[in-house]
Design an enzyme around this catalytic site. Structure first.
Site, PDB file in Angstrom:
ATOM      1  N   GLU A   1      -4.495   4.046   6.109  1.00 42.30           N
ATOM      2  CA  GLU A   1      -4.237   3.843   4.676  1.00 42.30           C
ATOM      3  C   GLU A   1      -4.818   5.022   3.891  1.00 42.30           C
ATOM      4  O   GLU A   1      -4.268   5.443   2.871  1.00 42.30           O
ATOM      5  CB  GLU A   1      -4.913   2.522   4.253  1.00 42.30           C
ATOM      6  CG  GLU A   1      -4.706   2.176   2.800  1.00 42.30           C
ATOM      7  CD  GLU A   1      -5.452   0.908   2.393  1.00 42.30           C
ATOM      8  OE1 GLU A   1      -5.289  -0.140   3.053  1.00 42.30           O
ATOM      9  OE2 GLU A   1      -6.210   0.980   1.411  1.00 42.30           O
TER      10      GLU A   1
ATOM     11  N   SER B   1     -10.703  -0.171   3.270  1.00 42.45           N
ATOM     12  CA  SER B   1      -9.896  -0.339   4.493  1.00 42.45           C
ATOM     13  C   SER B   1      -9.358   1.014   4.939  1.00 42.45           C
ATOM     14  O   SER B   1      -8.710   1.703   4.152  1.00 42.45           O
ATOM     15  CB  SER B   1      -8.700  -1.261   4.227  1.00 42.45           C
ATOM     16  OG  SER B   1      -9.160  -2.491   3.743  1.00 42.45           O
TER      17      SER B   1
ATOM     18  N   ARG C   1       0.822  -1.222   0.000  1.00 41.57           N
ATOM     19  CA  ARG C   1       0.000   0.000   0.000  1.00 41.57           C
ATOM     20  C   ARG C   1       0.855   1.272   0.000  1.00 41.57           C
ATOM     21  O   ARG C   1       0.502   2.279   0.618  1.00 41.57           O
ATOM     22  CB  ARG C   1      -0.946   0.034   1.217  1.00 41.57           C
ATOM     23  CG  ARG C   1      -1.968  -1.060   1.253  1.00 41.57           C
ATOM     24  CD  ARG C   1      -2.927  -1.025   0.052  1.00 41.57           C
ATOM     25  NE  ARG C   1      -3.883  -2.088   0.170  1.00 41.57           N
ATOM     26  CZ  ARG C   1      -3.642  -3.346  -0.234  1.00 41.57           C
ATOM     27  NH1 ARG C   1      -2.496  -3.667  -0.822  1.00 41.57           N
ATOM     28  NH2 ARG C   1      -4.559  -4.277  -0.070  1.00 41.57           N
TER      29      ARG C   1
HETATM   30  C1  FAD Z   1     -15.422   0.195  -1.071  1.00 45.20           C
HETATM   31  C2  FAD Z   1     -13.936   0.397  -1.276  1.00 45.20           C
HETATM   32  C3  FAD Z   1     -13.112  -0.708  -1.410  1.00 45.20           C
HETATM   33  C4  FAD Z   1     -11.735  -0.540  -1.602  1.00 45.20           C
HETATM   34  N1  FAD Z   1     -10.953  -1.652  -1.728  1.00 45.20           N
HETATM   35  C5  FAD Z   1      -9.625  -1.528  -1.942  1.00 45.20           C
HETATM   36  C6  FAD Z   1      -8.807  -2.685  -2.103  1.00 45.20           C
HETATM   37  O1  FAD Z   1      -9.282  -3.831  -2.110  1.00 45.20           O
HETATM   38  N2  FAD Z   1      -7.483  -2.511  -2.286  1.00 45.20           N
HETATM   39  C7  FAD Z   1      -6.919  -1.261  -2.316  1.00 45.20           C
HETATM   40  O2  FAD Z   1      -5.694  -1.184  -2.494  1.00 45.20           O
HETATM   41  N3  FAD Z   1      -7.675  -0.141  -2.170  1.00 45.20           N
HETATM   42  C8  FAD Z   1      -9.004  -0.242  -1.987  1.00 45.20           C
HETATM   43  N4  FAD Z   1      -9.772   0.878  -1.830  1.00 45.20           N
HETATM   44  C9  FAD Z   1      -9.150   2.198  -1.858  1.00 45.20           C
HETATM   45  C10 FAD Z   1      -9.229   2.912  -3.241  1.00 45.20           C
HETATM   46  O3  FAD Z   1     -10.156   2.256  -4.077  1.00 45.20           O
HETATM   47  C11 FAD Z   1      -7.865   2.919  -3.945  1.00 45.20           C
HETATM   48  O4  FAD Z   1      -6.898   3.535  -3.130  1.00 45.20           O
HETATM   49  C12 FAD Z   1      -7.921   3.670  -5.278  1.00 45.20           C
HETATM   50  O5  FAD Z   1      -6.721   3.478  -5.980  1.00 45.20           O
HETATM   51  C13 FAD Z   1      -8.174   5.166  -5.114  1.00 45.20           C
HETATM   52  O6  FAD Z   1      -8.391   5.706  -6.407  1.00 45.20           O
HETATM   53  P1  FAD Z   1      -8.992   7.142  -6.578  1.00 45.20           P
HETATM   54  O7  FAD Z   1      -8.947   7.482  -8.014  1.00 45.20           O
HETATM   55  O8  FAD Z   1     -10.326   7.204  -5.938  1.00 45.20           O
HETATM   56  O9  FAD Z   1      -7.938   8.019  -5.780  1.00 45.20           O
HETATM   57  P2  FAD Z   1      -8.224   9.264  -4.851  1.00 45.20           P
HETATM   58  O10 FAD Z   1      -8.916   8.819  -3.606  1.00 45.20           O
HETATM   59  O11 FAD Z   1      -8.856  10.350  -5.623  1.00 45.20           O
HETATM   60  O12 FAD Z   1      -6.734   9.675  -4.487  1.00 45.20           O
HETATM   61  C14 FAD Z   1      -5.942   8.852  -3.646  1.00 45.20           C
HETATM   62  C15 FAD Z   1      -4.531   9.468  -3.552  1.00 45.20           C
HETATM   63  O13 FAD Z   1      -3.902   9.395  -4.816  1.00 45.20           O
HETATM   64  C16 FAD Z   1      -3.576  10.699  -5.306  1.00 45.20           C
HETATM   65  N5  FAD Z   1      -3.828  10.644  -6.756  1.00 45.20           N
HETATM   66  C17 FAD Z   1      -4.953  10.223  -7.388  1.00 45.20           C
HETATM   67  N6  FAD Z   1      -4.773  10.234  -8.722  1.00 45.20           N
HETATM   68  C18 FAD Z   1      -3.517  10.690  -8.933  1.00 45.20           C
HETATM   69  C19 FAD Z   1      -2.733  10.932 -10.095  1.00 45.20           C
HETATM   70  N7  FAD Z   1      -3.208  10.731 -11.345  1.00 45.20           N
HETATM   71  N8  FAD Z   1      -1.462  11.394  -9.945  1.00 45.20           N
HETATM   72  C20 FAD Z   1      -0.966  11.636  -8.718  1.00 45.20           C
HETATM   73  N9  FAD Z   1      -1.652  11.432  -7.574  1.00 45.20           N
HETATM   74  C21 FAD Z   1      -2.914  10.958  -7.682  1.00 45.20           C
HETATM   75  C22 FAD Z   1      -4.482  11.643  -4.555  1.00 45.20           C
HETATM   76  O14 FAD Z   1      -3.922  12.949  -4.489  1.00 45.20           O
HETATM   77  C23 FAD Z   1      -4.544  10.961  -3.206  1.00 45.20           C
HETATM   78  O15 FAD Z   1      -3.392  11.263  -2.469  1.00 45.20           O
HETATM   79  C24 FAD Z   1     -11.168   0.755  -1.645  1.00 45.20           C
HETATM   80  C25 FAD Z   1     -12.010   1.878  -1.524  1.00 45.20           C
HETATM   81  C26 FAD Z   1     -13.380   1.701  -1.353  1.00 45.20           C
HETATM   82  C27 FAD Z   1     -14.263   2.925  -1.234  1.00 45.20           C
END
Ligand code: FAD
Length: 337
Positions: A333, A237, A164
Protein backbone atom coordinates in the site's frame (compact mmCIF):
# COMPACT_ATOMS: atom_id res chain seq x y z
CA UNK A 1 9.76 30.25 -5.39
CA UNK A 2 12.64 29.15 -3.20
CA UNK A 3 14.50 25.98 -4.11
CA UNK A 4 16.84 24.41 -1.55
CA UNK A 5 19.43 21.81 -2.46
CA UNK A 6 20.55 18.55 -0.90
CA UNK A 7 17.83 18.44 1.77
CA UNK A 8 17.42 15.55 4.25
CA UNK A 9 14.03 13.83 4.02
CA UNK A 10 14.42 12.16 7.43
CA UNK A 11 12.05 14.46 9.32
CA UNK A 12 9.67 14.72 6.36
CA UNK A 13 8.37 11.13 6.26
CA UNK A 14 7.09 8.83 8.97
CA UNK A 15 9.59 5.99 8.37
CA UNK A 16 12.34 8.54 9.13
CA UNK A 17 14.95 7.08 6.75
CA UNK A 18 17.93 9.33 6.22
CA UNK A 19 17.68 9.86 2.46
CA UNK A 20 18.18 13.18 0.70
CA UNK A 21 16.43 15.10 -2.07
CA UNK A 22 18.50 16.97 -4.66
CA UNK A 23 16.00 19.86 -4.66
CA UNK A 24 13.22 20.90 -2.31
CA UNK A 25 10.53 23.56 -2.32
CA UNK A 26 7.41 24.44 -0.31
CA UNK A 27 4.09 24.89 -2.13
CA UNK A 28 1.78 27.39 -0.42
CA UNK A 29 -0.26 28.59 -3.42
CA UNK A 30 -1.63 27.30 -6.70
CA UNK A 31 0.79 29.59 -8.55
CA UNK A 32 3.69 27.88 -6.76
CA UNK A 33 2.57 24.53 -8.21
CA UNK A 34 2.77 25.84 -11.78
CA UNK A 35 6.11 27.58 -11.23
CA UNK A 36 7.73 24.57 -9.57
CA UNK A 37 6.61 22.13 -12.24
CA UNK A 38 7.78 24.52 -14.93
CA UNK A 39 11.16 24.69 -13.15
CA UNK A 40 11.38 20.87 -12.97
CA UNK A 41 10.42 20.49 -16.63
CA UNK A 42 13.01 23.07 -17.77
CA UNK A 43 15.66 21.32 -15.70
CA UNK A 44 14.43 17.95 -16.97
CA UNK A 45 14.39 16.63 -13.42
CA UNK A 46 11.77 14.31 -11.86
CA UNK A 47 9.52 15.63 -9.12
CA UNK A 48 7.31 14.26 -6.38
CA UNK A 49 4.65 15.75 -4.13
CA UNK A 50 5.08 15.24 -0.42
CA UNK A 51 2.28 15.71 2.09
CA UNK A 52 3.21 14.53 5.59
CA UNK A 53 5.16 11.57 4.22
CA UNK A 54 3.07 9.05 6.16
CA UNK A 55 2.58 6.69 3.21
CA UNK A 56 5.99 6.91 1.52
CA UNK A 57 9.16 4.86 1.83
CA UNK A 58 12.39 6.34 0.47
CA UNK A 59 14.80 3.55 -0.44
CA UNK A 60 17.39 5.81 -2.06
CA UNK A 61 18.16 9.52 -2.51
CA UNK A 62 15.53 11.31 -4.58
CA UNK A 63 17.38 12.79 -7.56
CA UNK A 64 14.84 15.47 -8.33
CA UNK A 65 12.55 18.13 -6.88
CA UNK A 66 10.39 17.44 -3.81
CA UNK A 67 7.34 19.71 -3.60
CA UNK A 68 6.11 19.88 0.00
CA UNK A 69 2.38 20.64 -0.09
CA UNK A 70 1.44 23.50 2.25
CA UNK A 71 -1.67 25.06 0.67
CA UNK A 72 -3.90 25.84 3.66
CA UNK A 73 -7.45 26.95 4.36
CA UNK A 74 -10.89 25.55 5.23
CA UNK A 75 -13.70 27.47 3.52
CA UNK A 76 -17.44 26.92 3.87
CA UNK A 77 -18.91 27.16 0.37
CA UNK A 78 -22.56 26.42 1.07
CA UNK A 79 -24.86 25.17 3.81
CA UNK A 80 -28.33 23.65 3.49
CA UNK A 81 -30.70 22.29 6.14
CA UNK A 82 -28.98 18.92 5.97
CA UNK A 83 -25.52 19.41 4.44
CA UNK A 84 -22.38 21.54 4.60
CA UNK A 85 -20.05 22.01 1.62
CA UNK A 86 -16.41 22.74 2.44
CA UNK A 87 -13.34 23.45 0.34
CA UNK A 88 -10.09 22.49 2.03
CA UNK A 89 -6.50 23.27 1.03
CA UNK A 90 -4.37 20.24 0.19
CA UNK A 91 -1.80 21.06 2.86
CA UNK A 92 -4.23 21.05 5.80
CA UNK A 93 -3.64 18.29 8.33
CA UNK A 94 -6.25 15.56 7.88
CA UNK A 95 -6.90 14.90 11.57
CA UNK A 96 -7.14 18.64 12.27
CA UNK A 97 -9.81 18.87 9.55
CA UNK A 98 -11.71 15.88 11.03
CA UNK A 99 -11.72 17.48 14.48
CA UNK A 100 -12.80 20.83 12.98
CA UNK A 101 -15.88 19.07 11.54
CA UNK A 102 -16.48 16.97 14.67
CA UNK A 103 -16.52 20.10 16.85
CA UNK A 104 -19.21 21.59 14.63
CA UNK A 105 -21.21 18.35 14.79
CA UNK A 106 -20.84 17.72 11.04
CA UNK A 107 -20.68 14.03 10.31
CA UNK A 108 -19.17 11.81 7.64
CA UNK A 109 -15.45 11.59 8.39
CA UNK A 110 -15.41 10.95 12.17
CA UNK A 111 -14.47 7.28 11.58
CA UNK A 112 -11.34 8.57 9.80
CA UNK A 113 -10.03 10.32 12.92
CA UNK A 114 -6.31 10.18 13.67
CA UNK A 115 -5.22 9.04 10.19
CA UNK A 116 -1.91 10.83 9.67
CA UNK A 117 -1.38 12.95 6.58
CA UNK A 118 -2.68 15.88 4.61
CA UNK A 119 -6.11 16.55 3.12
CA UNK A 120 -4.58 16.59 -0.39
CA UNK A 121 -3.30 13.04 0.04
CA UNK A 122 -6.66 11.67 1.27
CA UNK A 123 -8.03 11.16 -2.28
CA UNK A 124 -4.75 9.61 -3.53
CA UNK A 125 -5.32 6.24 -1.92
CA UNK A 126 -8.91 7.00 -0.87
CA UNK A 127 -8.01 6.69 2.81
CA UNK A 128 -10.28 4.42 4.76
CA UNK A 129 -10.92 3.05 8.23
CA UNK A 130 -13.77 1.57 10.26
CA UNK A 131 -16.17 1.16 7.33
CA UNK A 132 -15.74 4.66 5.88
CA UNK A 133 -13.63 5.90 2.98
CA UNK A 134 -12.70 9.47 2.02
CA UNK A 135 -14.65 9.02 -1.23
CA UNK A 136 -17.90 8.84 0.77
CA UNK A 137 -17.62 12.58 1.49
CA UNK A 138 -15.61 13.93 -1.44
CA UNK A 139 -17.54 15.91 -4.02
CA UNK A 140 -14.79 17.52 -6.12
CA UNK A 141 -11.01 17.45 -6.36
CA UNK A 142 -9.07 20.34 -7.90
CA UNK A 143 -5.70 19.38 -9.31
CA UNK A 144 -2.97 20.62 -11.61
CA UNK A 145 -2.58 18.29 -14.58
CA UNK A 146 1.16 18.29 -15.29
CA UNK A 147 0.59 16.80 -18.76
CA UNK A 148 -1.67 19.58 -20.02
CA UNK A 149 -0.35 22.30 -17.63
CA UNK A 150 -3.96 23.12 -16.66
CA UNK A 151 -5.90 23.11 -13.40
CA UNK A 152 -8.87 20.76 -13.61
CA UNK A 153 -11.79 19.91 -11.35
CA UNK A 154 -12.76 16.26 -11.13
CA UNK A 155 -16.03 14.99 -9.70
CA UNK A 156 -16.28 11.91 -7.49
CA UNK A 157 -16.78 9.52 -10.46
CA UNK A 158 -13.86 11.07 -12.41
CA UNK A 159 -11.54 10.26 -9.49
CA UNK A 160 -12.05 6.47 -10.05
CA UNK A 161 -11.95 5.74 -6.34
CA UNK A 162 -11.46 2.15 -5.26
CA UNK A 163 -10.07 0.26 -2.29
CA UNK A 164 -6.90 2.25 -1.40
CA UNK A 165 -6.68 3.58 -4.93
CA UNK A 166 -7.83 6.32 -7.30
CA UNK A 167 -6.99 7.90 -10.62
CA UNK A 168 -4.29 9.88 -8.79
CA UNK A 169 -2.56 6.74 -7.51
CA UNK A 170 -2.90 4.98 -10.88
CA UNK A 171 -1.33 7.92 -12.74
CA UNK A 172 1.37 8.59 -10.13
CA UNK A 173 2.75 12.19 -10.27
CA UNK A 174 0.50 13.34 -13.15
CA UNK A 175 -1.94 15.27 -10.93
CA UNK A 176 -1.08 17.65 -8.11
CA UNK A 177 -4.07 18.11 -5.85
CA UNK A 178 -4.47 21.69 -4.62
CA UNK A 179 -7.82 21.44 -2.82
CA UNK A 180 -10.65 19.02 -2.05
CA UNK A 181 -14.37 19.73 -1.66
CA UNK A 182 -16.29 17.71 0.92
CA UNK A 183 -19.97 17.30 1.76
CA UNK A 184 -20.62 16.78 5.47
CA UNK A 185 -23.92 15.77 7.03
CA UNK A 186 -25.82 17.60 9.75
CA UNK A 187 -27.87 14.50 10.59
CA UNK A 188 -25.30 11.81 9.87
CA UNK A 189 -25.86 8.09 9.74
CA UNK A 190 -23.39 6.66 12.22
CA UNK A 191 -21.14 3.75 11.27
CA UNK A 192 -20.45 1.88 14.50
CA UNK A 193 -20.45 -1.72 13.29
CA UNK A 194 -16.74 -1.87 12.42
CA UNK A 195 -13.82 -2.79 14.69
CA UNK A 196 -14.32 -2.13 18.37
CA UNK A 197 -16.33 1.12 18.02
CA UNK A 198 -19.52 -0.31 19.53
CA UNK A 199 -17.62 -1.92 22.38
CA UNK A 200 -15.82 1.34 23.27
CA UNK A 201 -19.06 3.35 23.08
CA UNK A 202 -20.67 0.78 25.37
CA UNK A 203 -17.76 0.94 27.86
CA UNK A 204 -18.13 4.70 27.98
CA UNK A 205 -21.88 4.35 28.42
CA UNK A 206 -22.55 6.33 25.25
CA UNK A 207 -26.08 5.12 24.54
CA UNK A 208 -26.72 7.71 21.82
CA UNK A 209 -23.74 7.84 19.45
CA UNK A 210 -22.66 11.29 18.33
CA UNK A 211 -20.04 12.47 15.87
CA UNK A 212 -17.81 13.36 18.81
CA UNK A 213 -18.32 10.08 20.68
CA UNK A 214 -17.41 8.07 17.56
CA UNK A 215 -14.33 10.20 16.87
CA UNK A 216 -13.19 9.70 20.48
CA UNK A 217 -13.79 5.94 20.27
CA UNK A 218 -11.78 5.71 17.03
CA UNK A 219 -8.97 7.79 18.54
CA UNK A 220 -8.86 5.48 21.58
CA UNK A 221 -8.82 2.29 19.47
CA UNK A 222 -6.16 3.60 17.11
CA UNK A 223 -3.95 4.88 19.92
CA UNK A 224 -4.04 1.46 21.60
CA UNK A 225 -3.49 -0.54 18.39
CA UNK A 226 -1.13 1.42 16.17
CA UNK A 227 2.42 2.63 16.75
CA UNK A 228 2.84 6.41 16.99
CA UNK A 229 5.08 7.47 14.07
CA UNK A 230 6.57 10.19 16.30
CA UNK A 231 7.98 7.44 18.52
CA UNK A 232 8.56 4.57 16.10
CA UNK A 233 8.90 4.82 12.31
CA UNK A 234 6.03 3.30 10.33
CA UNK A 235 3.51 4.08 7.59
CA UNK A 236 0.44 2.30 9.01
CA UNK A 237 -0.64 -0.75 6.97
CA UNK A 238 2.22 -1.64 4.67
CA UNK A 239 0.16 -4.02 2.51
CA UNK A 240 -3.32 -4.00 1.01
CA UNK A 241 -5.82 -6.72 1.84
CA UNK A 242 -5.77 -9.01 -1.21
CA UNK A 243 -8.85 -10.24 -3.06
CA UNK A 244 -9.31 -13.79 -4.33
CA UNK A 245 -11.99 -15.76 -6.16
CA UNK A 246 -14.70 -17.61 -4.26
CA UNK A 247 -13.37 -20.95 -5.54
CA UNK A 248 -9.92 -20.20 -4.16
CA UNK A 249 -11.43 -18.93 -0.91
CA UNK A 250 -13.24 -22.26 -0.49
CA UNK A 251 -9.98 -24.17 -0.95
CA UNK A 252 -8.25 -21.96 1.63
CA UNK A 253 -11.00 -21.97 4.25
CA UNK A 254 -11.15 -25.78 4.12
CA UNK A 255 -7.42 -25.88 4.89
CA UNK A 256 -7.30 -22.87 7.26
CA UNK A 257 -10.65 -22.63 9.12
CA UNK A 258 -9.47 -19.57 11.07
CA UNK A 259 -8.75 -17.54 7.91
CA UNK A 260 -10.20 -14.02 8.18
CA UNK A 261 -12.07 -13.13 4.99
CA UNK A 262 -15.34 -11.61 3.83
CA UNK A 263 -17.21 -11.52 0.54
CA UNK A 264 -17.20 -8.28 -1.42
CA UNK A 265 -19.24 -9.67 -4.34
CA UNK A 266 -20.76 -13.09 -5.03
CA UNK A 267 -17.47 -14.23 -6.58
CA UNK A 268 -14.77 -12.21 -4.82
CA UNK A 269 -13.48 -12.44 -1.25
CA UNK A 270 -11.22 -10.00 0.57
CA UNK A 271 -8.64 -11.65 2.81
CA UNK A 272 -7.10 -10.01 5.88
CA UNK A 273 -3.45 -9.56 4.88
CA UNK A 274 -2.56 -9.25 8.58
CA UNK A 275 -3.89 -12.78 9.18
CA UNK A 276 -1.81 -14.21 6.30
CA UNK A 277 1.34 -12.46 7.58
CA UNK A 278 0.74 -13.63 11.13
CA UNK A 279 0.08 -17.17 9.95
CA UNK A 280 3.52 -17.11 8.29
CA UNK A 281 5.03 -16.36 11.71
CA UNK A 282 6.02 -12.72 11.15
CA UNK A 283 4.15 -11.01 13.99
CA UNK A 284 6.66 -9.37 16.36
CA UNK A 285 9.69 -10.53 14.34
CA UNK A 286 12.59 -8.07 14.14
CA UNK A 287 15.52 -8.22 11.72
CA UNK A 288 18.14 -5.52 12.14
CA UNK A 289 16.43 -2.13 12.26
CA UNK A 290 13.09 -3.40 10.93
CA UNK A 291 10.24 -5.42 12.35
CA UNK A 292 6.67 -6.62 12.00
CA UNK A 293 4.69 -4.75 14.70
CA UNK A 294 3.79 -7.00 17.64
CA UNK A 295 0.19 -5.68 17.91
CA UNK A 296 -0.66 -5.54 14.19
CA UNK A 297 1.13 -7.66 11.57
CA UNK A 298 0.14 -5.35 8.71
CA UNK A 299 2.42 -2.65 10.09
CA UNK A 300 6.15 -2.68 9.42
CA UNK A 301 8.12 -0.70 11.98
CA UNK A 302 11.49 1.00 11.70
CA UNK A 303 13.25 0.88 15.07
CA UNK A 304 16.43 2.81 14.36
CA UNK A 305 17.97 4.95 11.66
CA UNK A 306 18.52 2.15 9.15
CA UNK A 307 18.33 2.69 5.40
CA UNK A 308 14.97 2.53 3.64
CA UNK A 309 16.12 -0.36 1.47
CA UNK A 310 16.26 -2.55 4.61
CA UNK A 311 12.53 -1.89 5.13
CA UNK A 312 11.82 -2.65 1.48
CA UNK A 313 13.79 -5.92 1.65
CA UNK A 314 11.97 -6.95 4.82
CA UNK A 315 8.62 -6.30 3.08
CA UNK A 316 9.81 -8.41 0.14
CA UNK A 317 10.61 -11.32 2.50
CA UNK A 318 7.06 -11.10 3.87
CA UNK A 319 5.59 -11.03 0.36
CA UNK A 320 7.61 -14.09 -0.66
CA UNK A 321 6.68 -16.11 2.43
CA UNK A 322 2.94 -15.35 2.02
CA UNK A 323 3.21 -16.27 -1.67
CA UNK A 324 4.93 -19.55 -0.82
CA UNK A 325 2.48 -20.58 1.90
CA UNK A 326 -0.82 -19.31 0.46
CA UNK A 327 -0.15 -18.65 -3.25
CA UNK A 328 -1.34 -15.06 -2.72
CA UNK A 329 0.73 -12.11 -3.90
CA UNK A 330 0.52 -9.21 -1.43
CA UNK A 331 0.59 -5.71 -2.88
CA UNK A 332 2.29 -2.85 -1.05
CA UNK A 333 0.00 0.00 0.00
CA UNK A 334 2.96 2.27 0.78
CA UNK A 335 4.42 4.28 -2.14
CA UNK A 336 8.03 3.30 -2.80
CA UNK A 337 10.66 5.74 -4.09
C1 FAD B 1 0.21 5.23 12.00
C2 FAD B 1 -0.42 5.31 10.63
C3 FAD B 1 -1.74 4.90 10.46
C4 FAD B 1 -2.34 4.97 9.20
N1 FAD B 1 -3.64 4.56 9.07
C5 FAD B 1 -4.26 4.64 7.88
C6 FAD B 1 -5.62 4.23 7.74
O1 FAD B 1 -6.29 3.85 8.71
N2 FAD B 1 -6.19 4.30 6.52
C7 FAD B 1 -5.49 4.74 5.43
O2 FAD B 1 -6.09 4.78 4.34
N3 FAD B 1 -4.20 5.14 5.53
C8 FAD B 1 -3.57 5.10 6.72
N4 FAD B 1 -2.26 5.48 6.82
C9 FAD B 1 -1.54 5.94 5.64
C10 FAD B 1 -1.49 7.49 5.49
O3 FAD B 1 -1.89 8.12 6.68
C11 FAD B 1 -2.42 7.97 4.36
O4 FAD B 1 -2.07 7.34 3.15
C12 FAD B 1 -2.33 9.48 4.16
O5 FAD B 1 -3.34 9.90 3.27
C13 FAD B 1 -0.98 9.95 3.63
O6 FAD B 1 -0.96 11.36 3.67
P1 FAD B 1 0.38 12.15 3.51
O7 FAD B 1 0.05 13.59 3.43
O8 FAD B 1 1.32 11.76 4.59
O9 FAD B 1 0.88 11.63 2.10
P2 FAD B 1 2.36 11.30 1.66
O10 FAD B 1 2.84 10.08 2.37
O11 FAD B 1 3.21 12.51 1.75
O12 FAD B 1 2.11 10.94 0.13
C14 FAD B 1 1.43 9.76 -0.23
C15 FAD B 1 1.27 9.73 -1.76
O13 FAD B 1 0.41 10.78 -2.16
C16 FAD B 1 1.08 11.69 -3.04
N5 FAD B 1 0.58 13.03 -2.67
C17 FAD B 1 0.54 13.58 -1.43
N6 FAD B 1 -0.07 14.78 -1.47
C18 FAD B 1 -0.40 14.99 -2.77
C19 FAD B 1 -1.05 16.05 -3.46
N7 FAD B 1 -1.48 17.17 -2.84
N8 FAD B 1 -1.24 15.93 -4.81
C20 FAD B 1 -0.80 14.84 -5.46
N9 FAD B 1 -0.17 13.81 -4.87
C21 FAD B 1 0.02 13.88 -3.53
C22 FAD B 1 2.55 11.49 -2.77
O14 FAD B 1 3.33 11.86 -3.90
C23 FAD B 1 2.58 10.00 -2.51
O15 FAD B 1 2.56 9.30 -3.72
C24 FAD B 1 -1.62 5.44 8.08
C25 FAD B 1 -0.29 5.87 8.26
C26 FAD B 1 0.30 5.82 9.52
C27 FAD B 1 1.73 6.30 9.68
Amino acid sequence: MEISENISLQALHSFGCNEKASYFTKIDSVEAIEKSIQWAKEKNTPYLILGSGSNILFTKPFEGLVLKMEIMGIKKLKETASEVFLEVGAGENWHYFVIYCVQKGWGGIENLSLIPGTVGAAPIQNIGAYGVEAKDCIELVTAYDTQTSQFITLNNADCKFGYRTSLFKMEKTRYIISSVQFILQKQPIFRTEYGAIKEVLHQKNNKQPSVEAIANAVIQIRTEKLPDPKKIGNAGSFFKNPTITKDFYEVLIAKYPKLIAYPITDDIYKIAAGWLIEACGWKGIQKGNVGCYEKQSLVIVHYNNGPGIEIYNFSEEIIQSVLKQFDILLEREVIIY
